[in-house]
Motif scaffolding. Structure first.
Motif, PDB file in Angstrom:
ATOM      1  N   ASP A   1       0.831  -1.212   0.000  1.00 12.53           N
ATOM      2  CA  ASP A   1       0.000   0.000   0.000  1.00 12.53           C
ATOM      3  C   ASP A   1       0.864   1.260   0.000  1.00 12.53           C
ATOM      4  O   ASP A   1       0.553   2.249  -0.672  1.00 12.53           O
ATOM      5  N   GLU A   2       1.951   1.217   0.788  1.00 18.50           N
ATOM      6  CA  GLU A   2       2.840   2.388   0.830  1.00 18.50           C
ATOM      7  C   GLU A   2       3.486   2.632  -0.540  1.00 18.50           C
ATOM      8  O   GLU A   2       3.635   3.772  -0.974  1.00 18.50           O
ATOM      9  N   LYS A   3       3.851   1.546  -1.226  1.00 20.31           N
ATOM     10  CA  LYS A   3       4.462   1.714  -2.553  1.00 20.31           C
ATOM     11  C   LYS A   3       3.468   2.345  -3.529  1.00 20.31           C
ATOM     12  O   LYS A   3       3.819   3.213  -4.322  1.00 20.31           O
ATOM     13  N   GLU A   4       2.220   1.900  -3.448  1.00 18.53           N
ATOM     14  CA  GLU A   4       1.208   2.484  -4.341  1.00 18.53           C
ATOM     15  C   GLU A   4       0.986   3.962  -4.017  1.00 18.53           C
ATOM     16  O   GLU A   4       0.818   4.784  -4.916  1.00 18.53           O
TER      17      GLU A   4
ATOM     18  N   ALA B   1       3.982  10.488  -6.706  1.00 19.59           N
ATOM     19  CA  ALA B   1       5.005  10.813  -7.718  1.00 19.59           C
ATOM     20  C   ALA B   1       4.381  11.092  -9.083  1.00 19.59           C
ATOM     21  O   ALA B   1       5.094  11.399 -10.041  1.00 19.59           O
ATOM     22  N   GLY B   2       3.055  10.942  -9.170  1.00 14.15           N
ATOM     23  CA  GLY B   2       2.377  11.233 -10.439  1.00 14.15           C
ATOM     24  C   GLY B   2       2.431  10.098 -11.439  1.00 14.15           C
ATOM     25  O   GLY B   2       2.223  10.303 -12.640  1.00 14.15           O
ATOM     26  N   ILE B   3       2.715   8.898 -10.944  1.00 15.97           N
ATOM     27  CA  ILE B   3       2.774   7.744 -11.850  1.00 15.97           C
ATOM     28  C   ILE B   3       1.348   7.246 -12.078  1.00 15.97           C
ATOM     29  O   ILE B   3       0.635   6.924 -11.123  1.00 15.97           O
ATOM     30  N   PRO B   4       0.913   7.196 -13.342  1.00 21.95           N
ATOM     31  CA  PRO B   4      -0.477   6.789 -13.585  1.00 21.95           C
ATOM     32  C   PRO B   4      -0.694   5.287 -13.371  1.00 21.95           C
ATOM     33  O   PRO B   4       0.182   4.490 -13.709  1.00 21.95           O
ATOM     34  N   PRO B   5      -1.854   4.883 -12.790  1.00 23.92           N
ATOM     35  CA  PRO B   5      -2.165   3.461 -12.662  1.00 23.92           C
ATOM     36  C   PRO B   5      -2.463   2.857 -14.047  1.00 23.92           C
ATOM     37  O   PRO B   5      -2.518   3.635 -15.030  1.00 23.92           O
ATOM     38  N   PRO B   6      -2.676   1.566 -14.203  1.00 26.10           N
ATOM     39  CA  PRO B   6      -2.777   0.571 -13.127  1.00 26.10           C
ATOM     40  C   PRO B   6      -1.402   0.178 -12.578  1.00 26.10           C
ATOM     41  O   PRO B   6      -0.400   0.253 -13.288  1.00 26.10           O
TER      42      PRO B   6
ATOM     43  N   ALA C   1       3.866   0.148 -13.397  1.00 26.55           N
ATOM     44  CA  ALA C   1       2.620   0.831 -13.786  1.00 26.55           C
ATOM     45  C   ALA C   1       2.434   0.689 -15.292  1.00 26.55           C
ATOM     46  O   ALA C   1       3.381   0.801 -16.062  1.00 26.55           O
ATOM     47  N   GLY C   2       1.197   0.438 -15.687  1.00 26.60           N
ATOM     48  CA  GLY C   2       0.920   0.329 -17.120  1.00 26.60           C
ATOM     49  C   GLY C   2       0.473  -1.062 -17.503  1.00 26.60           C
ATOM     50  O   GLY C   2       0.148  -1.871 -16.653  1.00 26.60           O
ATOM     51  N   PRO C   3       0.418  -1.335 -18.805  1.00 27.14           N
ATOM     52  CA  PRO C   3       0.978  -0.502 -19.875  1.00 27.14           C
ATOM     53  C   PRO C   3       0.137   0.746 -20.141  1.00 27.14           C
ATOM     54  O   PRO C   3      -1.083   0.724 -20.017  1.00 27.14           O
ATOM     55  N   HIS C   4       0.854   1.813 -20.516  1.00 27.95           N
ATOM     56  CA  HIS C   4       0.220   3.076 -20.861  1.00 27.95           C
ATOM     57  C   HIS C   4       0.271   3.235 -22.375  1.00 27.95           C
ATOM     58  O   HIS C   4       1.155   3.905 -22.918  1.00 27.95           O
ATOM     59  N   GLY C   5      -0.648   2.572 -23.036  1.00 27.44           N
ATOM     60  CA  GLY C   5      -0.693   2.619 -24.493  1.00 27.44           C
ATOM     61  C   GLY C   5       0.586   2.086 -25.112  1.00 27.44           C
ATOM     62  O   GLY C   5       1.220   1.180 -24.572  1.00 27.44           O
ATOM     63  N   ARG C   6       0.969   2.740 -26.212  1.00 28.10           N
ATOM     64  CA  ARG C   6       2.161   2.249 -26.922  1.00 28.10           C
ATOM     65  C   ARG C   6       3.459   2.642 -26.228  1.00 28.10           C
ATOM     66  O   ARG C   6       4.523   2.153 -26.570  1.00 28.10           O
TER      67      ARG C   6
END
Ligand code: SF4
Length: 187
Positions: free
Chosen positions: A41-44, A50-55, A77-82
């Motif tokens: 939970d702390e890592k999430e 830090a502004g890292i988008p989920p998942p 985190a991701g994948p964030h599209g391509r």
């Protein structure tokens, strides 16, 4: 096999991974070390701040046999599209110096491991005790990581330790000092 942690040790002192593989990890699980372990939970939470988008996926074990590299990534985190994945390595307590190149080497080894096993990594964040540093991962980073992985593998496979001499301030606080054939004699 080598791990990104061994790559970090190699960059700090090339004798360290050799000793760790030959005699095992000596660092005792002290109370301060146990309190240094971050929960999932702390890592999430750190990733969100830090502004890292989920998942997010936390503590992902990965293995790339061709390079004989394996490890557990704190957060993917991701994948964030391509663009692919954004990874994070987190250490709870501040270290000095925070921007040390051995921590960056460990992060790059994780980026390489994730790139080879999951898909392209476009960013990698290092969180150390409240500060974050994010790298835009490029081909040069991955090549550097691959070279370091190969150098670390070569060291741990040698029968004899590498010939190195470190400054006294490094050896003084090293857990392996009493066993190390390369410990600085001027302590
Ligand atoms: S005692 Fe010094 S030379 Fe030996 S592993 Fe530790 S830092 Fe490296």
């Amino acid at each position: 096999m080598v791990t990104p942690s061994l790559v970090k040790q190699y960059v700090y002192c090339p004798t360290l991974p050799w000793l760790e593989v030959r005699v095992g990890r000596l660092e005792p699980p002290t109370p301060s070390m146990e309190s240094a372990i971050l929960t999932a939970d702390e890592k999430e939470e750190i990733a969100r701040e830090a502004g890292i988008p989920p998942p997010y996926r936390v503590e992902i074990p990965l293995e790339y046999p061709r390079l004989r590299l394996r490890g557990v990534i704190d957060l993917v985190a991701g994948p964030h599209g391509r663009r692919g994945y954004w990874i994070m390595e987190a250490k709870k307590h501040p270290r000095r110096p925070r921007a040390s190149k051995h921590f960056q080497a460990q992060l790059l080894a994780y980026a390489l491991l994730a790139t080879k096993t999951l898909g392209p990594v476009y960013r990698a964040t290092l969180y150390i005790g409240g500060t974050t540093r994010t790298l835009e991962i490029n081909q040069r980073h991955l090549q550097t990581a691959e070279k370091l992985v190969k150098k670390t593998l070569k060291i741990v496979e040698e029968e004899e330790p590498p010939l190195t001499r470190q400054p006294p301030q490094k050896c003084m606080y090293c857990f392996y000092r009493k066993l190390c054939p390369n410990a600085n004699p001027h302590l």
